[in-house]
Design a protein around this motif. Structure first.
Motif, PDB file in Angstrom:
ATOM      1  N   GLN A   1      10.802  14.280  -4.825  1.00  0.00           N
ATOM      2  CA  GLN A   1      11.328  14.077  -3.471  1.00  0.00           C
ATOM      3  C   GLN A   1      10.514  13.042  -2.704  1.00  0.00           C
ATOM      4  O   GLN A   1      11.065  12.232  -1.947  1.00  0.00           O
ATOM      5  N   TYR A   2       9.206  13.074  -2.911  1.00  0.00           N
ATOM      6  CA  TYR A   2       8.351  12.124  -2.200  1.00  0.00           C
ATOM      7  C   TYR A   2       8.594  10.705  -2.694  1.00  0.00           C
ATOM      8  O   TYR A   2       8.673   9.760  -1.890  1.00  0.00           O
TER       9      TYR A   2
ATOM     10  N   TYR B   1       0.849  -1.183   0.000  1.00  0.00           N
ATOM     11  CA  TYR B   1       0.000   0.000   0.000  1.00  0.00           C
ATOM     12  C   TYR B   1       0.886   1.235   0.000  1.00  0.00           C
ATOM     13  O   TYR B   1       1.817   1.344   0.818  1.00  0.00           O
ATOM     14  N   VAL B   2       0.608   2.167  -0.921  1.00  0.00           N
ATOM     15  CA  VAL B   2       1.372   3.410  -1.031  1.00  0.00           C
ATOM     16  C   VAL B   2       0.422   4.574  -0.786  1.00  0.00           C
ATOM     17  O   VAL B   2      -0.612   4.693  -1.478  1.00  0.00           O
ATOM     18  N   HIS B   3       0.751   5.435   0.169  1.00  0.00           N
ATOM     19  CA  HIS B   3      -0.128   6.569   0.481  1.00  0.00           C
ATOM     20  C   HIS B   3       0.456   7.855  -0.073  1.00  0.00           C
ATOM     21  O   HIS B   3       1.595   8.217   0.223  1.00  0.00           O
ATOM     22  N   ILE B   4      -0.339   8.544  -0.889  1.00  0.00           N
ATOM     23  CA  ILE B   4       0.008   9.873  -1.397  1.00  0.00           C
ATOM     24  C   ILE B   4      -0.982  10.842  -0.752  1.00  0.00           C
ATOM     25  O   ILE B   4      -2.179  10.817  -1.071  1.00  0.00           O
ATOM     26  N   PRO B   5      -0.523  11.688   0.170  1.00  0.00           N
ATOM     27  CA  PRO B   5      -1.453  12.346   1.100  1.00  0.00           C
ATOM     28  C   PRO B   5      -2.098  13.640   0.627  1.00  0.00           C
ATOM     29  O   PRO B   5      -2.955  14.167   1.329  1.00  0.00           O
ATOM     30  N   TRP B   6      -1.731  14.155  -0.546  1.00  0.00           N
ATOM     31  CA  TRP B   6      -2.229  15.472  -0.920  1.00  0.00           C
ATOM     32  C   TRP B   6      -3.553  15.397  -1.678  1.00  0.00           C
ATOM     33  O   TRP B   6      -3.835  14.428  -2.395  1.00  0.00           O
ATOM     34  N   CYS B   7      -4.352  16.428  -1.516  1.00  0.00           N
ATOM     35  CA  CYS B   7      -5.604  16.570  -2.262  1.00  0.00           C
ATOM     36  C   CYS B   7      -5.770  18.036  -2.635  1.00  0.00           C
ATOM     37  O   CYS B   7      -5.032  18.900  -2.157  1.00  0.00           O
ATOM     38  N   VAL B   8      -6.744  18.312  -3.516  1.00  0.00           N
ATOM     39  CA  VAL B   8      -7.008  19.692  -3.901  1.00  0.00           C
ATOM     40  C   VAL B   8      -7.689  20.436  -2.761  1.00  0.00           C
ATOM     41  O   VAL B   8      -7.304  21.554  -2.391  1.00  0.00           O
ATOM     42  N   ARG B   9      -8.714  19.790  -2.187  1.00  0.00           N
ATOM     43  CA  ARG B   9      -9.434  20.374  -1.056  1.00  0.00           C
ATOM     44  C   ARG B   9      -9.973  19.245  -0.190  1.00  0.00           C
ATOM     45  O   ARG B   9     -10.560  18.304  -0.707  1.00  0.00           O
ATOM     46  N   LYS B  10      -9.766  19.348   1.106  1.00  0.00           N
ATOM     47  CA  LYS B  10     -10.199  18.285   2.003  1.00  0.00           C
ATOM     48  C   LYS B  10     -11.714  18.332   2.168  1.00  0.00           C
ATOM     49  O   LYS B  10     -12.285  19.389   2.486  1.00  0.00           O
ATOM     50  N   CYS B  11     -12.357  17.195   1.957  1.00  0.00           N
ATOM     51  CA  CYS B  11     -13.813  17.123   2.065  1.00  0.00           C
ATOM     52  C   CYS B  11     -14.230  17.173   3.536  1.00  0.00           C
ATOM     53  O   CYS B  11     -13.513  16.660   4.406  1.00  0.00           O
ATOM     54  N   PRO B  12     -15.385  17.738   3.838  1.00  0.00           N
ATOM     55  CA  PRO B  12     -15.792  17.909   5.243  1.00  0.00           C
ATOM     56  C   PRO B  12     -16.082  16.610   5.982  1.00  0.00           C
ATOM     57  O   PRO B  12     -16.150  16.619   7.213  1.00  0.00           O
ATOM     58  N   TYR B  13     -16.251  15.488   5.249  1.00  0.00           N
ATOM     59  CA  TYR B  13     -16.502  14.197   5.893  1.00  0.00           C
ATOM     60  C   TYR B  13     -15.247  13.352   6.016  1.00  0.00           C
ATOM     61  O   TYR B  13     -15.267  12.271   6.634  1.00  0.00           O
TER      62      TYR B  13
ATOM     63  N   GLN C   1       2.340  13.557   9.095  1.00  0.00           N
ATOM     64  CA  GLN C   1       2.571  14.818   8.416  1.00  0.00           C
ATOM     65  C   GLN C   1       3.555  14.635   7.256  1.00  0.00           C
ATOM     66  O   GLN C   1       4.663  14.114   7.451  1.00  0.00           O
ATOM     67  N   PRO C   2       3.193  15.050   6.043  1.00  0.00           N
ATOM     68  CA  PRO C   2       4.096  14.858   4.906  1.00  0.00           C
ATOM     69  C   PRO C   2       5.483  15.463   5.111  1.00  0.00           C
ATOM     70  O   PRO C   2       6.483  14.844   4.741  1.00  0.00           O
ATOM     71  N   THR C   3       5.550  16.665   5.698  1.00  0.00           N
ATOM     72  CA  THR C   3       6.863  17.287   5.881  1.00  0.00           C
ATOM     73  C   THR C   3       7.710  16.475   6.849  1.00  0.00           C
ATOM     74  O   THR C   3       8.920  16.291   6.629  1.00  0.00           O
ATOM     75  N   GLU C   4       7.092  15.984   7.912  1.00  0.00           N
ATOM     76  CA  GLU C   4       7.820  15.165   8.886  1.00  0.00           C
ATOM     77  C   GLU C   4       8.253  13.849   8.247  1.00  0.00           C
ATOM     78  O   GLU C   4       9.388  13.386   8.431  1.00  0.00           O
ATOM     79  N   TYR C   5       7.354  13.243   7.489  1.00  0.00           N
ATOM     80  CA  TYR C   5       7.671  11.976   6.829  1.00  0.00           C
ATOM     81  C   TYR C   5       8.845  12.141   5.863  1.00  0.00           C
ATOM     82  O   TYR C   5       9.756  11.309   5.826  1.00  0.00           O
ATOM     83  N   MET C   6       8.848  13.209   5.097  1.00  0.00           N
ATOM     84  CA  MET C   6       9.867  13.383   4.069  1.00  0.00           C
ATOM     85  C   MET C   6      11.245  13.700   4.658  1.00  0.00           C
ATOM     86  O   MET C   6      12.262  13.485   4.009  1.00  0.00           O
ATOM     87  N   LYS C   7      11.286  14.211   5.899  1.00  0.00           N
ATOM     88  CA  LYS C   7      12.585  14.427   6.539  1.00  0.00           C
ATOM     89  C   LYS C   7      13.297  13.113   6.813  1.00  0.00           C
ATOM     90  O   LYS C   7      14.530  13.064   6.888  1.00  0.00           O
TER      91      LYS C   7
ATOM     92  N   GLY D   1       4.616   5.574   2.907  1.00  0.00           N
ATOM     93  CA  GLY D   1       4.066   6.893   2.659  1.00  0.00           C
ATOM     94  C   GLY D   1       3.570   7.518   3.944  1.00  0.00           C
ATOM     95  O   GLY D   1       3.402   6.847   4.970  1.00  0.00           O
ATOM     96  N   ALA D   2       3.315   8.812   3.894  1.00  0.00           N
ATOM     97  CA  ALA D   2       2.906   9.560   5.082  1.00  0.00           C
ATOM     98  C   ALA D   2       1.594   9.012   5.638  1.00  0.00           C
ATOM     99  O   ALA D   2       0.585   8.969   4.949  1.00  0.00           O
ATOM    100  N   GLY D   3       1.636   8.572   6.892  1.00  0.00           N
ATOM    101  CA  GLY D   3       0.445   8.056   7.556  1.00  0.00           C
ATOM    102  C   GLY D   3       0.050   6.643   7.176  1.00  0.00           C
ATOM    103  O   GLY D   3      -0.997   6.159   7.618  1.00  0.00           O
ATOM    104  N   ALA D   4       0.857   5.966   6.370  1.00  0.00           N
ATOM    105  CA  ALA D   4       0.500   4.617   5.927  1.00  0.00           C
ATOM    106  C   ALA D   4       0.604   3.624   7.081  1.00  0.00           C
ATOM    107  O   ALA D   4       1.504   3.707   7.922  1.00  0.00           O
ATOM    108  N   HIS D   5      -0.326   2.676   7.086  1.00  0.00           N
ATOM    109  CA  HIS D   5      -0.325   1.592   8.064  1.00  0.00           C
ATOM    110  C   HIS D   5      -0.040   0.280   7.347  1.00  0.00           C
ATOM    111  O   HIS D   5      -0.322   0.132   6.153  1.00  0.00           O
TER     112      HIS D   5
END
Length: 398
Positions: free
Chosen positions: A51-52, A23-35, A297-303, A276-280
């Motif tokens: 870099q990711y 499983y590969v997690h890519i954490p970015w989206c255009v806008r986070k949905c309210p649900y 957090q993507p920034t923390e993960y990428m460090k 990936g960031a937050g992947a289990h």
């Protein structure tokens, strides 16, 4: 609930390791949905794709000692919105994974995509990169419902995305949701009927749930009454099965032979390496079952200096973890699968099985254990029978 004790759980002894997925997690989206309670983050500016991908490959390399010599049967690229990444980046990701892991030649490779982030050329590029299955987050074909859900796409964009995906892929899933704000049963049925016109081989139908740490949790919308939402679920089963789809998991429907292999591996309590960031993830060894989680957090993960949260699943929790997944399957599981995946004998949960059976939530014979229709519709009640004694009063997630 009256807790029923495990009968001397003993120690884990796996005769063979289960199937392994990636499983590969890519954490970015255009806008986070309210649900949305997934680990997703609104992008700001250009995404750090190269870099990711580099960080993901280091993640794989660090995990190699845990999965050495094992073949990978499926790959799932989820998010977030993975289709925001370019086909070139997805190609680099899959090429790098193949260089480090033994992917089976016919491995199922799924990419999640959202309408409004893809067009025909982009789908062709993903196909050339090695993706062979697309999962599109449609949610509804009603512009009013899409606006209520905070989606960035329109119903017309949803239809165009499905057509574009089908032009490049034979294996396409579309996600629909029901029980939406101010939705009626007729509106939910109309969504299903529109979906069927495309002839996709796989559909997933989920009821909207309000989760903590979301906008909807702090500002709840007006949702259909419980009985109305239950009727929507029954209608989904009726409409999709009537159209020739097999209802094989709580929310999943497929044409014969088109079940999602990656998700089946989850539900059969198989192993999966999560990067990936937050992947289990979950990895088994001959004497234990482990779980791991990456920094969210993507920034923390990428460090690259955040520790991986890894733990061995306590023996007394394994029966519940197994049932949490396997009882989502409409046909349940072969009786031998419990010991194959947990390394424990089935008789340790005999009292719990008998209790669930007495309540009409479970049926079983010498070969299979499966939820009844009542058990499928009241899955949390069924799963409570298998909670470890120390958590007997806790609500089941599911």
């Amino acid at each position: 609930m009256i807790p029923v004790a495990l009968e001397r759980p003993g120690s884990v002894k796996l005769d063979a390791l289960p199937r392994l997925a990636l499983y590969v997690h890519i954490p970015w989206c255009v806008r986070k949905c309210p649900y949305c309670d997934f680990n997703s983050h609104e992008r700001s500016g250009a995404l750090p794709e190269a870099q990711y991908i580099d960080r993901l490959m280091l993640d794989v390399e660090a995990a190699l000692p845990s999965v050495w010599g094992r073949r990978v049967s499926s790959v799932f690229i989820g998010g977030g919105t993975p289709s925001l990444f370019s086909p070139e980046s997805i190609d680099a990701l899959l090429s790098g994974a193949r260089a480090r892991l033994a992917l089976e030649p016919d491995a199922e490779v799924t990419l999640e995509a959202n309408p409004g982030t893809v067009e025909a050329a982009r789908f062709r590029g993903f196909r050339s990169a090695g993706v062979n299955r697309i999962s599109i987050g449609i949610q509804s074909f009603d512009d009013r419902m899409l606006a209520a859900l905070g989606r960035i796409h329109s119903a017309d964009e949803a239809r165009r995305a499905i057509d574009a995906a089908l032009a490049s892929f034979d294996n396409v899933n579309i996600d629909l949701m029901y029980g939406l704000p101010s939705q009626t049963a007729a509106m939910a049925r109309a969504d299903l009927e529109q979906a069927l016109r495309f002839g996709v081989p796989h559909l997933s139908a989920y009821q909207l749930t309000i989760e903590p740490n979301t906008v909807f949790w702090s500002r709840p919308p007006a949702l259909p009454e419980h009985d109305v939402a239950a009727d929507m679920q029954l209608a989904a089963e009726e409409v999709l099965q009537g159209a020739g789809y097999e209802h094989y998991e709580t929310s999943a429907f497929a044409r014969p032979g088109q079940h999602c292999r990656h998700n089946l591996n989850y539900w059969e309590f198989g192993d999966y390496l999560g990067i990936g960031a937050g992947a289990h993830g979950k990895i088994s060894f001959p004497d234990r079952v482990t779980r791991h989680a990456r920094a969210k957090q993507p920034t923390e993960y990428m460090k690259g200096n955040a520790p991986v949260d890894a733990r061995t699943v306590p023996v007394e929790e394994l029966p519940f973890e197994f049932m949490l997944n396997a009882l989502r399957l409409v046909e349940g599981f072969d009786v031998s699968l419990f010991s194959q995946r947990t390394g424990l004998p089935l008789h340790i949960v005999e009292g719990r099985l008998a209790l669930a059976e007495k309540k009409g939530l479970l049926s079983r014979d010498w070969k299979r254990i499966r939820p009844t229709e009542r058990g499928r519709h009241f899955l949390n009640e069924l799963l409570e029978a298998f909670l470890p004694d120390t958590r007997a009063s806790a609500p089941a997630s599911g």
